[in-house]
Scaffold this motif. Structure first.
Motif, short mmCIF file in Angstrom:
data_model
loop_
_atom_site.label_atom_id
_atom_site.label_comp_id
_atom_site.label_asym_id
_atom_site.label_seq_id
_atom_site.Cartn_x
_atom_site.Cartn_y
_atom_site.Cartn_z
N LEU A 1 0.83 -1.21 0.00
CA LEU A 1 0.00 0.00 0.00
C LEU A 1 0.86 1.26 0.00
N GLN A 2 1.95 1.23 0.73
CA GLN A 2 2.86 2.37 0.72
C GLN A 2 3.48 2.53 -0.66
N GLY A 3 3.78 1.39 -1.31
CA GLY A 3 4.32 1.45 -2.67
C GLY A 3 3.32 2.00 -3.67
N ILE A 4 2.03 1.66 -3.47
CA ILE A 4 0.99 2.20 -4.35
C ILE A 4 0.91 3.72 -4.19
N SER A 5 1.04 4.20 -2.96
CA SER A 5 1.01 5.65 -2.72
C SER A 5 2.14 6.36 -3.44
N ARG A 6 3.30 5.68 -3.54
CA ARG A 6 4.47 6.29 -4.20
C ARG A 6 4.54 5.99 -5.69
N GLY A 7 3.56 5.20 -6.18
CA GLY A 7 3.58 4.84 -7.59
C GLY A 7 4.54 3.73 -7.94
N GLU A 8 5.04 3.00 -6.92
CA GLU A 8 6.00 1.92 -7.15
C GLU A 8 5.34 0.55 -7.26
N CYS A 9 4.09 0.42 -6.81
CA CYS A 9 3.35 -0.84 -6.87
C CYS A 9 1.98 -0.58 -7.44
N THR A 10 1.28 -1.66 -7.79
CA THR A 10 -0.08 -1.56 -8.31
C THR A 10 -1.00 -2.42 -7.45
N TRP A 11 -2.30 -2.28 -7.68
CA TRP A 11 -3.27 -3.08 -6.93
C TRP A 11 -3.11 -4.56 -7.25
N ALA A 12 -2.61 -4.87 -8.44
CA ALA A 12 -2.40 -6.28 -8.79
C ALA A 12 -1.39 -6.93 -7.85
N ASN A 13 -0.41 -6.15 -7.37
CA ASN A 13 0.57 -6.70 -6.43
C ASN A 13 -0.09 -7.12 -5.12
N LEU A 14 -1.11 -6.36 -4.70
CA LEU A 14 -1.79 -6.68 -3.44
C LEU A 14 -2.60 -7.95 -3.54
N PHE A 15 -3.21 -8.20 -4.71
CA PHE A 15 -4.11 -9.34 -4.87
C PHE A 15 -3.47 -10.51 -5.61
N GLN A 16 -2.15 -10.54 -5.69
CA GLN A 16 -1.47 -11.68 -6.29
C GLN A 16 -1.59 -12.89 -5.38
N GLY A 17 -1.58 -14.08 -5.99
CA GLY A 17 -1.63 -15.30 -5.21
C GLY A 17 -0.40 -15.46 -4.33
N ASN A 18 -0.55 -16.22 -3.26
CA ASN A 18 0.53 -16.40 -2.32
C ASN A 18 1.47 -17.51 -2.78
N ASP A 19 2.76 -17.34 -2.50
CA ASP A 19 3.77 -18.36 -2.89
C ASP A 19 4.18 -19.20 -1.68
N PHE A 20 3.20 -19.52 -0.84
CA PHE A 20 3.50 -20.24 0.41
C PHE A 20 4.24 -21.55 0.15
N PHE A 21 3.87 -22.28 -0.88
CA PHE A 21 4.48 -23.58 -1.14
C PHE A 21 5.82 -23.47 -1.84
N LYS A 22 6.33 -22.26 -1.98
CA LYS A 22 7.68 -22.05 -2.49
C LYS A 22 8.60 -21.45 -1.42
N GLN A 23 8.04 -21.19 -0.26
CA GLN A 23 8.81 -20.52 0.78
C GLN A 23 9.67 -21.48 1.59
N HIS A 24 9.35 -22.80 1.54
CA HIS A 24 10.09 -23.77 2.35
C HIS A 24 10.48 -24.96 1.47
N ARG A 25 11.51 -25.64 1.89
CA ARG A 25 11.98 -26.80 1.13
C ARG A 25 11.14 -28.03 1.43
N HIS A 26 10.76 -28.24 2.68
CA HIS A 26 10.04 -29.44 3.08
C HIS A 26 8.70 -29.07 3.71
N TYR A 27 7.71 -29.92 3.47
CA TYR A 27 6.36 -29.74 4.04
C TYR A 27 5.89 -31.08 4.59
#
Length: 290
Positions: A254-280
């Motif tokens: 949201l701070q990036g959107i205020s500065r014009g560095e991000c878009t609303w699409a960045n906020l609603f992108q899917g989560n990469d939870f299953f790429k954050q760890h090696r083992h599950y």
């Protein structure tokens, strides 16, 4: 379709789908149905009065066609919508906690809608927050995250704190406030009332000073109606940690959107939870009977 009753739940519910929409149906038996019976029905309106209002250009339900217009406008306004408003009086005579909890499900929703200073802003922000929670895997009471009423109370808290703010500013305050919230400090919309209203049976109210179980809650979000309860009692430490991480990341976007560095699409992108760890670790639980 897909009818699924859950009578053993903390608040008994019937889950089903109607026209593709998922519905959780609660049930409560009123001790006194006089108030419910007195509600006007749409069929009780006088057809002659409705016709006169349609012909009267000063009527708020009338539609006026501008002069020299080739467009014919027909007024098909729906009849007024009447909703049964649940108050403290409706809790009088109820003798079981499950019924009170069912009543309070609707009662909390009505209190939220009547307490926010700008209803369109509240609805807009709540839709956005719920969509954000879904795409990031945070919308689930069953999995120890937050459900609809939890997010609604949090959004209402921000709307009441910043009554003149625009939806964008409300969202920025939402993520900034709860991303740095000092849990288990409770979020509450009104002062907690421990004594029951006149004629209402005494019921357990969330109180960590007198109830050791309440003291263990990690993310208390309190309902505004008596008896005030923690609507997020099943949030665990891993879920709380992940919610806070996502709130802080959203705040950064949201701070990036205020500065014009991000878009609303960045906020609603899917989560990469299953790429954050090696083992599950996957745990499967089976039972021979219900």
């Amino acid at each position: 379709t897909d009818l699924h009753p859950v009578p053993s739940a903390y608040t008994p519910v019937i889950k089903f789908y109607m026209d593709g929409i998922q519905i959780d149906l609660l049930f409560a038996r009123l001790a006194n149905g006089t108030k419910l019976q007195s509600l006007p029905s749409s069929s009780s309106q006088d057809p002659k009065k409705v016709e006169e209002e349609e012909d009267d250009p000063t009527s708020p339900t009338s539609t006026v066609t501008p002069p020299n217009s080739t467009t014919t406008t027909t007024n098909h306004q729906p009849h007024p919508r009447y909703e049964f408003q649940i108050t403290d009086e409706d809790l009088v005579g109820l003798e079981d906690e499950a019924t009170v909890r069912s009543m309070n499900g609707v009662r909390v929703a009505q209190l939220l809608l009547s307490s926010v200073p700008n209803l369109p802003h509240f609805r807009f922000v709540l839709r956005a927050i719920k969509q954000w929670a879904r795409v990031h895997g945070l919308y689930s009471n069953v999995l120890g995250f937050l459900g609809g009423v939890n997010w609604a109370i949090l959004v209402a808290f921000i709307c009441k704190r910043y009554p003149e703010a625009s939806p964008f500013v409300l969202m920025r305050h939402f993520f900034g406030t709860f991303g740095s919230w000092r849990w288990p400090r409770p979020v509450r919309l009104v002062k907690v009332v421990y004594s029951p209203p006149t004629g209402v049976m005494p019921l357990p109210v969330w109180n960590p000073k007198s109830n050791p179980r309440d003291w263990t809650h990690l993310m208390p979000i309190l309902t505004p109606a008596y008896p005030s309860m923690n609507s997020s009692y099943n949030v665990g430490q891993p879920q709380l940690r992940r919610i806070m991480d996502e709130l802080n990341e959203a705040c950064r976007i949201l701070q990036g959107i205020s500065r014009g560095e991000c878009t609303w699409a960045n906020l609603f992108q899917g989560n990469d939870f299953f790429k954050q760890h090696r083992h599950y670790l996957q745990v499967c639980v089976l039972a021979c009977r219900k």
